[in-house]
Design an enzyme around this catalytic site. Sequence first.
Site, short mmCIF file in Angstrom:
data_model
loop_
_atom_site.label_atom_id
_atom_site.label_comp_id
_atom_site.label_asym_id
_atom_site.label_seq_id
_atom_site.Cartn_x
_atom_site.Cartn_y
_atom_site.Cartn_z
N ALA A 97 -59.08 40.36 88.81
CA ALA A 97 -57.85 40.87 88.21
C ALA A 97 -56.99 39.80 87.56
O ALA A 97 -56.08 40.12 86.81
CB ALA A 97 -57.04 41.62 89.27
N LYS A 156 -70.51 42.74 80.66
CA LYS A 156 -71.68 41.94 80.29
C LYS A 156 -71.44 40.48 80.71
O LYS A 156 -70.28 40.10 80.85
CB LYS A 156 -71.94 42.03 78.79
N HIS A 214 -68.25 46.52 74.86
CA HIS A 214 -67.05 47.13 74.27
C HIS A 214 -67.18 47.37 72.77
O HIS A 214 -66.42 48.13 72.20
CB HIS A 214 -65.80 46.32 74.61
N HIS A 249 -73.71 42.85 71.64
CA HIS A 249 -72.92 43.50 70.59
C HIS A 249 -73.72 43.73 69.30
O HIS A 249 -73.71 44.82 68.74
CB HIS A 249 -71.68 42.65 70.23
#
Length: 489
Positions: A15, A148, A178, A240
């Site tokens: 986080a 990833k 993403h 990607h």
Amino acid sequence: MQQIQYPLSIFLIGATGDLAKKKILKALYKLYTDQLLPDIFSITGNARRQMSQQEFQQFVKDIVQPDDEQRWQAFCQHLDYVSGDASQLSTFEKIKAHHQQKAGQNHCGNHIWYLATLPRLYTSVVHNLRQTGLHQSDCGWTKIMLEKPFGTDLATSQQLNQELTQVFSEDQIYRIDHYLAKETVQNVLVFRFANGIFEHLWSNRYVDHFQLTASETLGVGGRGEFYDGTGTVRDFIQNHVLQMIATTLMEEPQSLQPDEIRDKRRDLLHALQPVSLEKMSQLSAWGQYGPGQVDGQDVPGYTQEEDVPDGSRTETAIAFKSFVDNERWQGVPLYVRAGKRLAETTTEISVVFKETSNQMFCDDNCPEQANVLTLRVQPNEGVIIRFQVKQPGVTLNIQEVPMEFRYHNQFQMDLIEAYVKLIYDAAHGDPTLFPRSDGIEASWQFVQPFLDHQADDQFRPELYPAGSWGPGSFGNLIGRDNRDWIKPL
Ligand SMILES: NC(=O)c1ccc[n+]([C@@H]2O[C@H](COP(=O)([O-])OP(=O)(O)OC[C@H]3O[C@@H](n4cnc5c(N)ncnc54)[C@H](OP(=O)(O)O)[C@@H]3O)[C@@H](O)[C@H]2O)c1
């Protein structure tokens, strides 16, 4: 959009990390402000760093920079933090006890475990979730979202997948790439399959070749250590770039069923021909940035960057040529160039159409970049078609002109952030935009010869000046076929 079912508990491992700060925490706040989180929800952060709940709330506030204090106060009640080493079972026992005590009867419900931490921790986190029983819930669903990379090569990717699927079923696992959730990449399917004018042209009958450019002007910044162990192939191509290619070139799905679309992406990746070791020098070119200039500023070369060892042989850019071995694309080359400290920041896929058989308007001086359809992924997202027109005047002169659709002109709204979409979709159980393990393995299979080539003692990337379009070999790769890289618009 529908509100997510409640009660929802999101556990964010990592986080305090770069990705959590840049994307995930902001996306969670956006979901909240758009009223897409349920009334009963909690977000529990974890990292080794010691922080109280109040300190974590302040940490998140500094990141999301809320403009409405009342709304922020309502949101921050839902934020909690449990410090501890995620490789230790005791940390998950602590998270479990803490959550049960804090959430009371609402501790039961739907749970998302979001792993935004070091990939080497994934296996122990999954093991610890299993040991503490947190991998499932008696009164709701449990899902795991993972960032990833999924492994560092085919073998480690298969190993990770095996470990994951021993604890979670496939429909609980959401592997993030993403790029698939970028509005423009999602739009590729609509653009192709909702518009006959384009889809009918989408084959080797009309398409001469494809080009994909994924370049950025940024260097490795403070992430030298990470990047040096990764390089462009692992950091960008394997995931990607290949997912964008799969989306653009895949066969038409029969429906919008998530697995139907994921099958088609996987099939395309299987059909993509890996560059063999024998043809590596002919079909690929490798670069590493040296000192140069970006936006008028002097910038250091890669090996002068912090935490990059002298003499590093890591590539910061690559160009390659490949083909798709299926009926639709037989004989159509695909050229890719990607990397850091290149001349522009852009991600775009260009479809270059075949010339007309009779070139009666121009002989040697035809515009070079006409007859091109560009799907612009970022920035300045849109679709651009370049074609030839007659310049007004008494003589017959031909000029290339663009016809553009740009999102920001058409829609008076911000594009939804990929991470907002991903968390929303995962919570709603829609895995369409998440690569499945077979697709990921197919992409590792494709890049494996690149990794083998790099591992050779003789391998040396070619230096290119930072801020350029890469080494001369990038131009030669496509120039050998009498073609040129498309200039981004
Ligand atoms: N950053 C990006 O732009 C980006 C983009 C795409 C994907 N990703 C992926 O996202 C993941 C996270 O990347 P990142 O750049 O955010 O990394 P990062 O900045 O190094 O952050 C790692 C996070 O994990 C925590 N952590 C490290 N070891 C831990 C342990 N043993 N137990 C518990 N927490 C631990 C760190 O906090 P403590 O040190 O306090 O424990 C930190 O919160 C990686 O898989 C990365 O490949 C990142």
